[in-house]
Design a protein around this motif. Structure first.
Motif, PDB file in Angstrom:
ATOM      1  N   GLU A  75      13.419   7.577  -4.399  1.00 35.51           N
ATOM      2  CA  GLU A  75      12.039   7.163  -4.630  1.00 35.51           C
ATOM      3  C   GLU A  75      11.824   5.737  -4.137  1.00 35.51           C
ATOM      4  N   VAL A  76      10.666   5.531  -3.537  1.00 31.43           N
ATOM      5  CA  VAL A  76      10.297   4.221  -3.024  1.00 31.43           C
ATOM      6  C   VAL A  76       8.922   3.870  -3.570  1.00 31.43           C
ATOM      7  N   ILE A  77       8.821   2.715  -4.203  1.00 29.59           N
ATOM      8  CA  ILE A  77       7.568   2.261  -4.811  1.00 29.59           C
ATOM      9  C   ILE A  77       6.806   1.396  -3.816  1.00 29.59           C
ATOM     10  N   MET A  78       5.503   1.672  -3.662  1.00 28.76           N
ATOM     11  CA  MET A  78       4.662   0.891  -2.752  1.00 28.76           C
ATOM     12  C   MET A  78       3.201   1.034  -3.180  1.00 28.76           C
ATOM     13  N   PRO A  79       2.316   0.172  -2.684  1.00 29.48           N
ATOM     14  CA  PRO A  79       0.903   0.293  -3.044  1.00 29.48           C
ATOM     15  C   PRO A  79       0.256   1.509  -2.396  1.00 29.48           C
ATOM     16  N   SER A  80      -0.751   2.042  -3.060  1.00 26.52           N
ATOM     17  CA  SER A  80      -1.531   3.130  -2.470  1.00 26.52           C
ATOM     18  C   SER A  80      -2.478   2.595  -1.405  1.00 26.52           C
ATOM     19  N   PHE A  81      -2.965   1.377  -1.602  1.00 25.22           N
ATOM     20  CA  PHE A  81      -3.909   0.781  -0.652  1.00 25.22           C
ATOM     21  C   PHE A  81      -3.122   0.071   0.446  1.00 25.22           C
ATOM     22  N   THR A  82      -2.740   0.847   1.462  1.00 28.70           N
ATOM     23  CA  THR A  82      -1.996   0.305   2.592  1.00 28.70           C
ATOM     24  C   THR A  82      -2.128   1.253   3.770  1.00 28.70           C
ATOM     25  N   PHE A  83      -1.606   0.846   4.932  1.00 27.56           N
ATOM     26  CA  PHE A  83      -1.645   1.685   6.120  1.00 27.56           C
ATOM     27  C   PHE A  83      -0.574   2.769   6.018  1.00 27.56           C
ATOM     28  N   LEU A 339      -3.766   6.076  -0.223  1.00 29.12           N
ATOM     29  CA  LEU A 339      -2.799   7.070   0.237  1.00 29.12           C
ATOM     30  C   LEU A 339      -2.531   8.141  -0.816  1.00 29.12           C
ATOM     31  N   HIS A 340      -2.644   7.774  -2.082  1.00 33.32           N
ATOM     32  CA  HIS A 340      -2.380   8.787  -3.116  1.00 33.32           C
ATOM     33  C   HIS A 340      -3.439   9.881  -3.119  1.00 33.32           C
ATOM     34  N   LYS A 341      -4.594   9.624  -2.494  1.00 34.70           N
ATOM     35  CA  LYS A 341      -5.656  10.618  -2.393  1.00 34.70           C
ATOM     36  C   LYS A 341      -5.710  11.270  -1.015  1.00 34.70           C
ATOM     37  N   SER A 342      -4.707  11.073  -0.211  1.00 33.79           N
ATOM     38  CA  SER A 342      -4.681  11.627   1.148  1.00 33.79           C
ATOM     39  C   SER A 342      -4.341  13.114   1.130  1.00 33.79           C
ATOM     40  N   GLU A 343      -4.644  13.781   2.232  1.00 33.18           N
ATOM     41  CA  GLU A 343      -4.282  15.190   2.374  1.00 33.18           C
ATOM     42  C   GLU A 343      -2.769  15.365   2.320  1.00 33.18           C
ATOM     43  N   TYR A 344      -2.030  14.411   2.936  1.00 26.33           N
ATOM     44  CA  TYR A 344      -0.573  14.513   2.932  1.00 26.33           C
ATOM     45  C   TYR A 344      -0.020  14.430   1.514  1.00 26.33           C
ATOM     46  N   ALA A 345      -0.536  13.483   0.737  1.00 24.88           N
ATOM     47  CA  ALA A 345      -0.064  13.350  -0.647  1.00 24.88           C
ATOM     48  C   ALA A 345      -0.385  14.612  -1.448  1.00 24.88           C
ATOM     49  N   GLN A 352       1.590  12.589  -7.361  1.00 28.06           N
ATOM     50  CA  GLN A 352       0.953  11.319  -7.006  1.00 28.06           C
ATOM     51  C   GLN A 352      -0.537  11.516  -6.741  1.00 28.06           C
ATOM     52  N   TYR A 353      -0.871  12.627  -6.108  1.00 23.16           N
ATOM     53  CA  TYR A 353      -2.274  12.942  -5.822  1.00 23.16           C
ATOM     54  C   TYR A 353      -3.078  13.043  -7.115  1.00 23.16           C
ATOM     55  N   ALA A 354      -2.430  13.509  -8.161  1.00 27.54           N
ATOM     56  CA  ALA A 354      -3.121  13.711  -9.435  1.00 27.54           C
ATOM     57  C   ALA A 354      -3.284  12.428 -10.239  1.00 27.54           C
ATOM     58  N   ARG A 355      -2.621  11.360  -9.827  1.00 29.57           N
ATOM     59  CA  ARG A 355      -2.683  10.124 -10.607  1.00 29.57           C
ATOM     60  C   ARG A 355      -4.025   9.423 -10.456  1.00 29.57           C
ATOM     61  N   HIS A 356      -4.379   8.658 -11.468  1.00 28.05           N
ATOM     62  CA  HIS A 356      -5.632   7.905 -11.472  1.00 28.05           C
ATOM     63  C   HIS A 356      -5.311   6.441 -11.164  1.00 28.05           C
ATOM     64  N   LEU A 357      -5.650   6.000  -9.951  1.00 26.27           N
ATOM     65  CA  LEU A 357      -5.434   4.616  -9.531  1.00 26.27           C
ATOM     66  C   LEU A 357      -6.791   4.025  -9.175  1.00 26.27           C
ATOM     67  N   PRO A 358      -7.545   3.625 -10.165  1.00 24.68           N
ATOM     68  CA  PRO A 358      -8.958   3.268  -9.949  1.00 24.68           C
ATOM     69  C   PRO A 358      -9.178   2.049  -9.075  1.00 24.68           C
ATOM     70  N   ASN A 359      -8.286   1.078  -9.153  1.00 20.12           N
ATOM     71  CA  ASN A 359      -8.511  -0.127  -8.362  1.00 20.12           C
ATOM     72  C   ASN A 359      -8.312   0.138  -6.873  1.00 20.12           C
ATOM     73  N   ALA A 360      -7.288   0.898  -6.528  1.00 21.11           N
ATOM     74  CA  ALA A 360      -7.074   1.256  -5.120  1.00 21.11           C
ATOM     75  C   ALA A 360      -8.268   2.032  -4.584  1.00 21.11           C
ATOM     76  N   ASP A 361      -8.778   2.962  -5.381  1.00 26.33           N
ATOM     77  CA  ASP A 361      -9.934   3.748  -4.949  1.00 26.33           C
ATOM     78  C   ASP A 361     -11.177   2.868  -4.808  1.00 26.33           C
ATOM     79  N   ARG A 362     -11.303   1.899  -5.678  1.00 30.61           N
ATOM     80  CA  ARG A 362     -12.458   0.998  -5.599  1.00 30.61           C
ATOM     81  C   ARG A 362     -12.434   0.200  -4.301  1.00 30.61           C
ATOM     82  N   PHE A 363     -11.265  -0.318  -3.924  1.00 24.93           N
ATOM     83  CA  PHE A 363     -11.192  -1.057  -2.662  1.00 24.93           C
ATOM     84  C   PHE A 363     -11.393  -0.138  -1.466  1.00 24.93           C
ATOM     85  N   SER A 364     -10.930   1.100  -1.562  1.00 22.27           N
ATOM     86  CA  SER A 364     -11.168   2.056  -0.489  1.00 22.27           C
ATOM     87  C   SER A 364     -12.659   2.298  -0.279  1.00 22.27           C
TER      88      SER A 364
END
Length: 379
Positions: A75-83, A339-345, A352-364
């Motif tokens: 497992e590798v931890i990283m931000p959802s809001f990234t390239f 990225l957690h809301k991407s088709e790949y995820a 991960q797709y099911a997780r609620h990451l509101p701040n990342a989504d807000r910046f998106s």
């Protein structure tokens, strides 16, 4: 009608001269005169222990994943809001990505949420310094040390940025920089891997040289070289390195100009001043600004003037502002989609797709980047 692109790659005027010189030297396949100059610049200027020029930041990230010995199930931890390259490099080695939400006040990862995501399968933390703004590296390195994890700084946007007096890219075990044409210092497409852990240097050179110990051979340390590990063709040509050197040679000039533009934006949006912009450009932003409320301005004190962003109350307000600017010939653009809301995820990491990451989504949904390049401001 104005015609203001989002980005315009700057050329110093020395690029072709250095490319011609590289050709005249008779060695243009990589790891020659200009490659060494670029690598030495980073090592000496930013106190990175060892640097290796790559074809892209994506290449540097893929080298980092190899150096971390990522295997299926890790497992590798990283931000959802990234390239996507941040994640792709580790997914290619079989890793499961575990996403961290952004901070409430900034697109960077929320450092306070990292430790709760660590499991026995966690192998590394990938830190992304969004827009050249530093993550809290002191806290992240403490967490990594407690759990025996490697830290990779994705410093794609962070050349010349500092954290507590230290250059970003010089703190983690590994770091990755980008010289894509949208970056402060550019070579069309190129990157660099920084290695701060001395135990990783020899293997990094081998990976860089297609899995061979060729670098040691050319230093006279061995009498022949061969295939000793995994690797790929990560080296850029001397043509790319020569172009990049012309940019690095002018780093101070380029940074000074970009910071002046950043400051002008800050004066305009935070304080209502029109200092630094042409009259037409001022009017365009003022007229567009009447349709939207600006909610947030990033702290300018630690960054490298890579980008200037505005944050809106919602997605329609952002779209209205961008459309108004575009109608006046000014291109402002969105940025990453979570990225957690991407088709790949959804297909590969459904938890991960099911997780609620509101701040990342807000910046998106709400972040908008304004044009920022060397020749933008009219004084």
């Amino acid at each position: 009608m104005l015609n203001v692109p989002f980005n315009k790659p700057y050329q110093t005027g020395k690029e072709l001269e250095y490319i011609q010189d590289a050709i005249a030297r008779g060695h243009i396949s990589g790891n020659g005169h200009y490659t060494k100059r670029c690598q030495n610049f980073f090592e000496q200027s930013y106190h990175i222990r060892k640097c290796l020029l790559t074809n892209s930041c994506t290449d540097a990230l893929e080298m980092a994943a190899l150096l971390c010995n990522i295997e299926p199930g890790d497992e590798v931890i990283m931000p959802s809001f990234t390239f996507v390259s941040t994640a792709n490099a580790f997914v290619l080695r079989g890793a499961k990505i575990v996403f961290v939400d952004s901070r409430p006040d900034h697109p960077n990862m929320d450092e306070s949420r990292i430790e709760e995501l660590i499991t026995p399968k966690t192998k590394a933390i990938v830190v992304v310094h969004y827009g050249g703004f530093a993550c809290e590296m002191e806290l992240i390195m403490e967490i990594a040390q407690r759990h025996a994890l490697l830290v990779i700084e994705d410093a794609a946007q962070a050349i010349d940025s500092l954290y507590l007096g230290k250059a970003l890219g010089s703190i983690g075990h590994l770091s990755c920089f980008s010289f894509h044409e949208t970056k402060n210092i550019q070579a069309g497409e190129a990157g660099l891997l920084g290695i701060n852990d001395p135990e990783l240097i020899r293997r990094a050179e081998i990976l860089w040289e297609k899995g061979t110990d060729r670098a040691a051979f050319f230093r006279g340390e061995i009498d022949k070289y061969g295939w000793v590990d995994l690797g790929s063709s990560f080296l850029p040509s001397e043509v790319t390195a020569a172009f990049l050197w012309a940019q690095l040679e002018n780093l101070e000039k380029i940074q000074s100009r970009r910071k002046a533009i950043w400051d002008s934006y800050f004066e305009l949006f935070e304080k209502g001043s029109t200092k630094g912009f042409s009259e037409e450009y001022q009017n365009a932003f003022q007229e567009a600004g009447e349709t939207s409320k600006i909610l947030h301005q990033a702290d300018e004190t630690r960054a490298n003037a890579h980008l200037f962003y505005l944050l809106f109350q919602n997605e329609p307000a952002r779209a209205q502002f961008a459309a108004s600017l575009k109608s006046q010939g000014i291109l402002a653009v969105f940025h990453y989609q979570s990225l957690h809301k991407s088709e790949y995820a959804r297909n590969h990491f459904p938890d991960q797709y099911a997780r609620h990451l509101p701040n990342a989504d807000r910046f998106s949904d709400c972040l908008l980047r304004l044009p920022l390049y060397f020749e933008l401001v009219e004084r």
